[in-house]
Design a protein around this motif. Structure first.
Motif, PDB file in Angstrom:
ATOM      1  N   ALA A 134      -8.723  26.466  26.799  1.00  0.00           N
ATOM      2  CA  ALA A 134      -9.323  25.775  25.652  1.00  0.00           C
ATOM      3  C   ALA A 134      -8.645  26.226  24.366  1.00  0.00           C
ATOM      4  CB  ALA A 134     -10.829  26.064  25.610  1.00  0.00           C
ATOM      5  N   ASP A 137      -5.117  24.710  24.217  1.00  0.00           N
ATOM      6  CA  ASP A 137      -5.085  23.300  23.831  1.00  0.00           C
ATOM      7  C   ASP A 137      -5.273  23.119  22.329  1.00  0.00           C
ATOM      8  OD1 ASP A 137      -4.624  22.580  26.405  1.00  0.00           O
ATOM      9  OD2 ASP A 137      -6.727  22.156  26.880  1.00  0.00           O
ATOM     10  N   SER A 138      -6.236  23.874  21.760  1.00  0.00           N
ATOM     11  CA  SER A 138      -6.485  23.641  20.333  1.00  0.00           C
ATOM     12  C   SER A 138      -5.318  24.192  19.502  1.00  0.00           C
ATOM     13  CB  SER A 138      -7.827  24.246  19.905  1.00  0.00           C
ATOM     14  OG  SER A 138      -7.841  25.620  20.187  1.00  0.00           O
ATOM     15  N   ARG A 139      -4.718  25.332  19.955  1.00  0.00           N
ATOM     16  CA  ARG A 139      -3.581  25.868  19.198  1.00  0.00           C
ATOM     17  C   ARG A 139      -2.384  24.922  19.289  1.00  0.00           C
ATOM     18  NH1 ARG A 139      -0.364  31.491  20.430  1.00  0.00           N
ATOM     19  NH2 ARG A 139       0.971  31.449  18.584  1.00  0.00           N
ATOM     20  N   GLU A 141      -2.496  21.677  19.720  1.00  0.00           N
ATOM     21  CA  GLU A 141      -2.791  20.513  18.879  1.00  0.00           C
ATOM     22  C   GLU A 141      -2.419  20.808  17.433  1.00  0.00           C
ATOM     23  OE1 GLU A 141      -3.331  17.347  19.340  1.00  0.00           O
ATOM     24  OE2 GLU A 141      -3.136  18.018  21.420  1.00  0.00           O
ATOM     25  N   ALA A 142      -2.864  21.999  16.965  1.00  0.00           N
ATOM     26  CA  ALA A 142      -2.618  22.368  15.567  1.00  0.00           C
ATOM     27  C   ALA A 142      -1.115  22.463  15.304  1.00  0.00           C
ATOM     28  CB  ALA A 142      -3.304  23.694  15.256  1.00  0.00           C
TER      29      ALA A 142
END
Lengths: 267, 326
Positions: A134, A137-139, A141-142
């Protein structure tokens, strides 16, 4: 029934895991309980190869040979696809459970490897893998959302090889907003690129790895005066992050994004 | 003098071809202008800093190997004496590898060709002493096998012990030789020693001619065998040492070239020496062009091509001299 399932799960959770490959070393270190790790590969303590080299000092090291690994009585052996095939076959024929992790050729495959290692090591490792993914994925995306122009970049390493677009390095470059010159040269799998072709392609940036302490003709090429003269040469510091499909690939992507922003600021 | 003129023209043509044939097509006119720095700076960079040192090194190294082979054969009066076969190139490669891996070459650039020179000198000295002034074939070849094997094994060992994981992959470079992606700094490093060595070997012309009449006749003509030997040792060690230090060991040039040219120059060592230098340069330039035309992306080694041409000839020469070998 509930008790039966619990004991079944416990039986499936390996308690003595041996890793024979530097990539599975790092996944194991990230996801397993320290007590689960019986031993790590010889490269686990090499800072050039592993991002967790320092931490690996806390675990026993194996010599990568079937004989000594069998004597450690592991209930799970994790290894890479190209790591000493004869050793892997020998351990299998001795009745050991061997799980092979092929090298990741993309960020998706890196994700898959993390999830798979979590699944192999039991429920606690599974939930650790879930939270790692999780965060991954967010890193990612950023990092992908970082704005700015996309320079044309060659990743040039030992023996005059360049990273293709269909490789982990190529995928990392794309995620960092770099345009790999391997695409315009129609070399999806990279390979040897003659120096003069590289120069004539005129990339905005040429990325190389960090030099070794000892000389070799393979890596001396990166010191060729022509490469220096182009003024586009940049040295990648995050070498160990590039080797394996681990969450550390995002450190490398971040370094690439920084290089890209630095480049566009100079334009 | 006609063969020399023809060889000069051939070498010049191949030198030009080597500059114009590359991995990337650059139109003829653009390439020639770029060679003198005109036009697109990228083309100039490729011509001046990548292709020019490559062609210069091929020519210099070919000249060094060709003339050294002719000089050794003249002195030992044996057509099998060749720097690669008698272990001189392998020893020079060992010296170069040791200078690189110990860090000596990084601290002091000239240490690279000089260490290679010292090792080459040791090998020529050993072979000349073992084979004696008559240059017996059996001793020559057996000593060559032993020296090559030992030097090759020590080169492999040194590279296998290197902390750089890529070092072991260059064993093939040191044993087969290549001029790919060398820079002008390699040319500056090797050229003075190669040219100095060739100059010294050229002074042997009269002495080697006299020696064809036999040692006694040569002696009565005022030729000193000791002086010839000293100049041969230093000259060939300098030329081969410096050449090998930057391009690895390229075999068979010193065997093939004098063999082809000997009948053309009337079997006179004095004329064979300069002819072999030109012939060697032409042969290596042609071989290097072939590596780029046959398998452009595989960095084919020069020694591979030279062995394909040279090994059958070597067998032929052994067949011809087999009575002497017994």
């Amino acid at each position: 029934m509930f008790v039966a399932v619990a004991s079944f799960v416990r039986a499936e959770t390996p308690v003595r895991v041996v890793s024979v490959n530097v990539c599975t070393d790092q996944l194991l270190q990230l996801l397993a309980q320290p007590a689960q790790i019986a031993s790590l590969s010889p490269l686990a303590r090499d800072p050039r190869s592993s991002k967790l080299a320092q931490e690996a000092g806390a675990y026993p090291q194996n010599d990568g040979k079937a004989e000594s690994i069998a004597l450690q009585e592991p209930d799970l052996i994790v290894t890479g696809l190209y790591t000493a095939k004869a050793t892997t076959e020998m351990l299998r024929s001795l009745g050991h459970r061997v799980e092979i992790f092929p090298p990741a050729y993309s960020l998706d495959e890196a994700r898959d490897a993390i999830a798979r290692m979590g699944g192999l090591l039991g429920p606690e490792a599974q939930s650790r893998a879930d939270s790692l993914l999780a965060a991954f994925d967010s890193r990612l995306e950023a990092l992908k959302a970082t704005p700015g122009p996309r320079p044309r970049v060659a990743f040039y390493y030992a023996l005059g090889n360049t990273a293709g677009s269909k490789s982990l390095a190529g995928d990392m470059m794309a995620a960092a907003g770099l345009t790999n010159i391997a695409i315009e040269l129609n070399r999806p799998y990279g390979g040897a690129l003659p120096l003069e072709q590289l120069i004539l392609t005129d990339p905005d940036l040429i990325l190389t790895g960090q030099p070794y302490d000892a000389p070799a003709r393979a890596t001396d090429l990166l010191d060729h005066p022509v490469l220096k003269a182009t003024g586009t040469l940049r040295e990648i510091k995050s070498g160990a992050s590039w080797l394996c499909g681990t969450p550390f690939v995002l450190d490398a992507v971040e370094e690439l994004v920084t290089l890209r922003l630095d480049w566009s600021a100079r334009q | 003098m006609k063969p020399l003129l023809a060889l000069s023209a051939l070498t010049a043509a191949l030198f030009l071809a080597s500059l114009l044939i590359g991995y990337s097509p650059i139109p003829l006119g653009t390439a020639l202008a770029a060679l003198f720095g005109a036009g697109d700076p990228l083309n100039a960079m490729v011509m001046q800093d990548i292709r020019l040192p490559r062609a210069l090194l091929a020519a210099l190294v070919g000249a060094a190997l060709g003339m050294s082979g002719a000089a050794m054969q003249g002195f030992l009066r044996n057509p099998l004496a060749e720097p690669g076969l008698i272990g001189v190139s392998a020893s020079a490669a060992l010296g170069a590898v040791l200078a690189l891996q110990t860090g000596l070459a990084a601290a002091y650039a000239l240490a690279l060709p000089l260490t290679a020179l010292a090792f080459a000198f040791g090998a020529v000295l050993l072979v000349v002493l073992l084979a004696g002034p008559r240059g017996a074939s059996l001793t020559l070849i057996l000593a060559g096998i032993a020296i090559s094997a030992l030097a090759g094994a020590l080169t492999s060992l040194t590279l296998n012990l290197s902390p750089n994981p890529y070092a072991a992959s260059e064993i093939i470079f040191w044993m087969m030789g290549s001029v790919a992606d060398r820079s002008m700094s390699h040319v500056w490093l090797a050229a003075p020693l190669i040219l100095g060595g060739l100059g010294l070997l050229l002074t042997l012309r009269g002495g080697l001619d006299a020696l064809t009449l036999g040692e006694d006749a040569a002696h009565s003509l005022g030729v000193s065998l000791g002086s010839i030997r000293t100049r041969l040792l230093i000259g060939s060690a300098a030329a081969i040492g410096a050449a090998t230090a930057v391009t690895g060991a390229v075999g068979f040039v010193g065997l093939v070239v004098p063999h082809i040219l000997r009948p053309l120059v009337g079997h006179m060592p004095s004329r064979l020496l300069p002819a072999s230098a030109l012939g060697g340069a032409a042969m290596l330039l042609a071989a290097d062009i072939a590596t780029r035309l046959i398998l452009p992306e595989r960095d084919l080694k020069l020694g591979v091509l030279m062995a394909i041409v040279g090994a059958p000839l070597f067998l032929h020469l052994i067949y011809k001299t087999r009575r002497e070998i017994g």
